[in-house]
Design a protein around this motif. Structure first.
Motif, PDB file in Angstrom:
ATOM      1  N   ASP A  51       5.420  -6.824   0.296  1.00  0.00           N
ATOM      2  CA  ASP A  51       4.664  -5.853  -0.590  1.00  0.00           C
ATOM      3  C   ASP A  51       5.399  -4.460  -0.191  1.00  0.00           C
ATOM      4  O   ASP A  51       5.288  -4.283   1.302  1.00  0.00           O
ATOM      5  N   ARG A  52       5.622  -3.553  -0.940  1.00  0.00           N
ATOM      6  CA  ARG A  52       6.238  -2.464  -0.608  1.00  0.00           C
ATOM      7  C   ARG A  52       5.339  -1.498   0.247  1.00  0.00           C
ATOM      8  O   ARG A  52       5.552  -0.845   1.366  1.00  0.00           O
ATOM      9  N   MET A  53       4.344  -1.169  -0.531  1.00  0.00           N
ATOM     10  CA  MET A  53       3.296  -0.449   0.302  1.00  0.00           C
ATOM     11  C   MET A  53       2.365  -0.945   1.114  1.00  0.00           C
ATOM     12  O   MET A  53       1.319  -1.695   0.623  1.00  0.00           O
ATOM     13  N   LEU A  54       2.270  -0.907   2.459  1.00  0.00           N
ATOM     14  CA  LEU A  54       1.410  -1.472   3.179  1.00  0.00           C
ATOM     15  C   LEU A  54       0.610  -0.670   3.937  1.00  0.00           C
ATOM     16  O   LEU A  54       1.134   0.443   4.276  1.00  0.00           O
ATOM     17  N   PRO A  55      -0.657  -0.978   4.502  1.00  0.00           N
ATOM     18  CA  PRO A  55      -1.453   0.280   5.301  1.00  0.00           C
ATOM     19  C   PRO A  55      -0.763   0.554   6.516  1.00  0.00           C
ATOM     20  O   PRO A  55      -0.682   1.639   7.159  1.00  0.00           O
ATOM     21  N   SER A  56       0.286  -0.559   6.914  1.00  0.00           N
ATOM     22  CA  SER A  56       0.800  -0.083   8.376  1.00  0.00           C
ATOM     23  C   SER A  56       2.415   0.530   7.898  1.00  0.00           C
ATOM     24  O   SER A  56       2.976   0.668   9.046  1.00  0.00           O
ATOM     25  N   GLY A  57       2.425   0.762   6.715  1.00  0.00           N
ATOM     26  CA  GLY A  57       3.914   1.469   6.440  1.00  0.00           C
ATOM     27  C   GLY A  57       4.567   0.949   5.387  1.00  0.00           C
ATOM     28  O   GLY A  57       4.085  -0.099   4.797  1.00  0.00           O
ATOM     29  N   ASP A  58       5.542   1.685   4.955  1.00  0.00           N
ATOM     30  CA  ASP A  58       6.451   1.472   3.661  1.00  0.00           C
ATOM     31  C   ASP A  58       7.377   0.261   4.310  1.00  0.00           C
ATOM     32  O   ASP A  58       8.176   0.580   5.238  1.00  0.00           O
TER      33      ASP A  58
END
Length: 230
Positions: A51-58
């Motif tokens: 997934d491209r946008m994750l809470p832990s970063g791009d």
């Protein structure tokens, strides 16, 4: 073939992993980049879905770091960002494919399978061993001209054995490539599947146990077969 899915949405992560497993692939699923880092360190994957946008970063930045470190695992980005600039950025950092949400699950499975074929262990569309014929494109197996009905897992195991004919394939390799984190490595899942596969393949036996190592696809009179047990 084994795939890593990195997706923070629990429902989507479960659905993607389940679809890949239904498509005959082994799939591990993690929710963030630190977990992905650990999984990629421990396991050799044939493809990774981020997934491209994750809470832990791009994930784009993360994949860029993978490529800079020499890691070549094929990567497919899943994202709601659908501009040309976003897609170009994904490819520029080393992404291999880009699928915009919402997506059709069969298309995702087909794209992942295509990326898996780009890995180092590339299998030809047709594999022949003795009177055994494996059609990887149609996912069909014939022996002596007779079509055999195999499960997806049985096909995956036979495909891996056929890629290394007359070689002992360690149990660990079979588990790593054909099972995912849902399987218990210390259980007898490999032995049970091998028993079923041997029964379907019939005689003379082609799959042999290499004691203390794993299994081998070989003719009964193959040199060195004295270390084999059925």
């Amino acid at each position: 073939m084994r795939v890593l899915v990195v997706e923070d949405d629990d429902d989507l992560r479960f659905a993607v992993a389940a679809a890949l497993r239904s498509g005959g692939l082994a799939a591990d699923a993690v929710p963030d980049l630190p977990a992905a880092d650990e999984a990629l360190f421990i396991t050799e994957y044939d493809c990774a879905v981020f997934d491209r946008m994750l809470p832990s970063g791009d994930a784009v930045d993360y994949v860029h770091g993978l490529r800079r470190s020499g890691r070549s695992v094929p990567v497919l980005f899943l994202t709601a960002r659908d501009t040309v600039a976003d897609r170009v950025e994904g490819f520029a950092v080393g992404g291999d494919d880009y699928l915009v949400k919402p997506f059709a699950v069969p298309e995702l499975v087909a794209r992942v399978r295509s990326l898996c074929r780009r890995t180092a262990l590339i299998r030809p569309p047709l594999q022949q061993f003795a009177d055994l014929r494996i059609d990887t494109a149609r996912r069909q197996v014939h022996r002596g001209g007779i079509l055999l009905i195999l499960t997806r897992k049985e096909f995956a195991v036979l495909e891996l054995l056929a890629a290394r004919p007359d070689q002992a394939v360690p149990r660990g390799d079979l588990i790593a490539k054909c099972w995912d984190e849902m399987a218990e490595p210390r259980s007898n899942v490999v032995d049970v599947l091998m028993s079923q596969l041997r029964r379907k393949l019939g005689d003379p036996p082609l799959i042999h146990t290499v004691r203390g190592v794993g299994y081998r696809l070989a003719l009964p009179d193959t040199p060195g077969s004295s270390d084999l047990g059925r």
